[in-house]
Scaffold this active site. Structure first.
Site, PDB file in Angstrom:
ATOM      1  N   LEU A  15      -1.806  -8.912  -7.784  1.00  0.00           N
ATOM      2  CA  LEU A  15      -2.936  -8.037  -7.496  1.00  0.00           C
ATOM      3  C   LEU A  15      -3.212  -7.117  -8.685  1.00  0.00           C
ATOM      4  O   LEU A  15      -4.364  -6.913  -9.067  1.00  0.00           O
ATOM      5  CB  LEU A  15      -2.663  -7.211  -6.240  1.00  0.00           C
ATOM      6  CG  LEU A  15      -3.771  -6.277  -5.787  1.00  0.00           C
ATOM      7  CD1 LEU A  15      -5.022  -7.072  -5.435  1.00  0.00           C
ATOM      8  CD2 LEU A  15      -3.306  -5.480  -4.570  1.00  0.00           C
ATOM      9  N   TYR A  16      -2.180  -6.599  -9.289  1.00  0.00           N
ATOM     10  CA  TYR A  16      -2.319  -5.733 -10.454  1.00  0.00           C
ATOM     11  C   TYR A  16      -3.002  -6.470 -11.602  1.00  0.00           C
ATOM     12  O   TYR A  16      -3.937  -5.964 -12.223  1.00  0.00           O
ATOM     13  CB  TYR A  16      -0.944  -5.217 -10.895  1.00  0.00           C
ATOM     14  CG  TYR A  16      -0.976  -4.424 -12.175  1.00  0.00           C
ATOM     15  CD1 TYR A  16      -1.477  -3.126 -12.197  1.00  0.00           C
ATOM     16  CD2 TYR A  16      -0.527  -4.976 -13.359  1.00  0.00           C
ATOM     17  CE1 TYR A  16      -1.518  -2.392 -13.377  1.00  0.00           C
ATOM     18  CE2 TYR A  16      -0.561  -4.258 -14.542  1.00  0.00           C
ATOM     19  CZ  TYR A  16      -1.056  -2.970 -14.540  1.00  0.00           C
ATOM     20  OH  TYR A  16      -1.096  -2.262 -15.705  1.00  0.00           O
ATOM     21  N   PHE A  17      -2.584  -7.697 -11.891  1.00  0.00           N
ATOM     22  CA  PHE A  17      -3.148  -8.451 -13.010  1.00  0.00           C
ATOM     23  C   PHE A  17      -4.582  -8.899 -12.726  1.00  0.00           C
ATOM     24  O   PHE A  17      -5.404  -8.964 -13.630  1.00  0.00           O
ATOM     25  CB  PHE A  17      -2.242  -9.620 -13.388  1.00  0.00           C
ATOM     26  CG  PHE A  17      -0.883  -9.143 -13.813  1.00  0.00           C
ATOM     27  CD1 PHE A  17      -0.739  -8.280 -14.894  1.00  0.00           C
ATOM     28  CD2 PHE A  17       0.246  -9.509 -13.118  1.00  0.00           C
ATOM     29  CE1 PHE A  17       0.504  -7.803 -15.276  1.00  0.00           C
ATOM     30  CE2 PHE A  17       1.490  -9.044 -13.501  1.00  0.00           C
ATOM     31  CZ  PHE A  17       1.615  -8.194 -14.575  1.00  0.00           C
ATOM     32  N   GLN A  20      -6.645  -5.876 -13.393  1.00  0.00           N
ATOM     33  CA  GLN A  20      -6.798  -5.691 -14.842  1.00  0.00           C
ATOM     34  C   GLN A  20      -7.938  -6.559 -15.372  1.00  0.00           C
ATOM     35  O   GLN A  20      -8.751  -6.109 -16.174  1.00  0.00           O
ATOM     36  CB  GLN A  20      -5.518  -6.096 -15.579  1.00  0.00           C
ATOM     37  CG  GLN A  20      -4.459  -5.061 -15.660  1.00  0.00           C
ATOM     38  CD  GLN A  20      -3.299  -5.562 -16.501  1.00  0.00           C
ATOM     39  OE1 GLN A  20      -2.950  -6.743 -16.479  1.00  0.00           O
ATOM     40  NE2 GLN A  20      -2.692  -4.658 -17.237  1.00  0.00           N
TER      41      GLN A  20
END
Length: 124
Positions: A15-17, A20
């Protein structure tokens, strides 16, 4: 989606990537839309910066030339404001990105040459 530094799986990492990538593409769209307005919109794509978020693993070297503290990173990143549209913001990260991009492009070109050679051999 591939992230080179990800050897360990951790909660919400994908989810973070994905977020980004969304932010980077959204910023590129803003840059395009505002290119004639005189407003500087910059993308910072840092490597690993030593923060609380990176302290979950022992694979990251704390406070090294490759892994700066947030203060060290910010000091160098501020120097790039208004100078370049997309930067790593920290010189060692920029060098690593350049090397990585060169190696990936060289590998892909070599692979395509090899595959085209096989294709030409099979067709002849």
């Amino acid at each position: 989606m591939i992230h080179v530094h990800c050897k360990n799986i951790y909660f919400n990492g994908n989810l973070y990537f994905i977020f980004q990538t969304f932010i980077r593409n959204f910023t590129k769209a803003l840059q395009y839309e505002n290119r004639k307005s005189g407003v500087t919109i910059q993308i910072l794509s840092p490597g690993i910066v030593n923060t609380k978020m990176t302290q979950f693993t022992h694979h990251i070297l704390p406070d090294s030339i490759i892994t700066p503290t947030a203060k060290q990173y910010a000091k160098q990143a501020i120097g790039t404001l208004g100078v370049i549209d997309h930067t790593a913001g920290y010189q060692p990260h920029s060098i690593l990105v350049s090397i990585y991009n060169y190696l990936i492009k060289s590998f892909l070109i070599g692979l395509l040459d090899y595959l085209m050679g096989i294709k030409n051999y099979l067709l002849s």
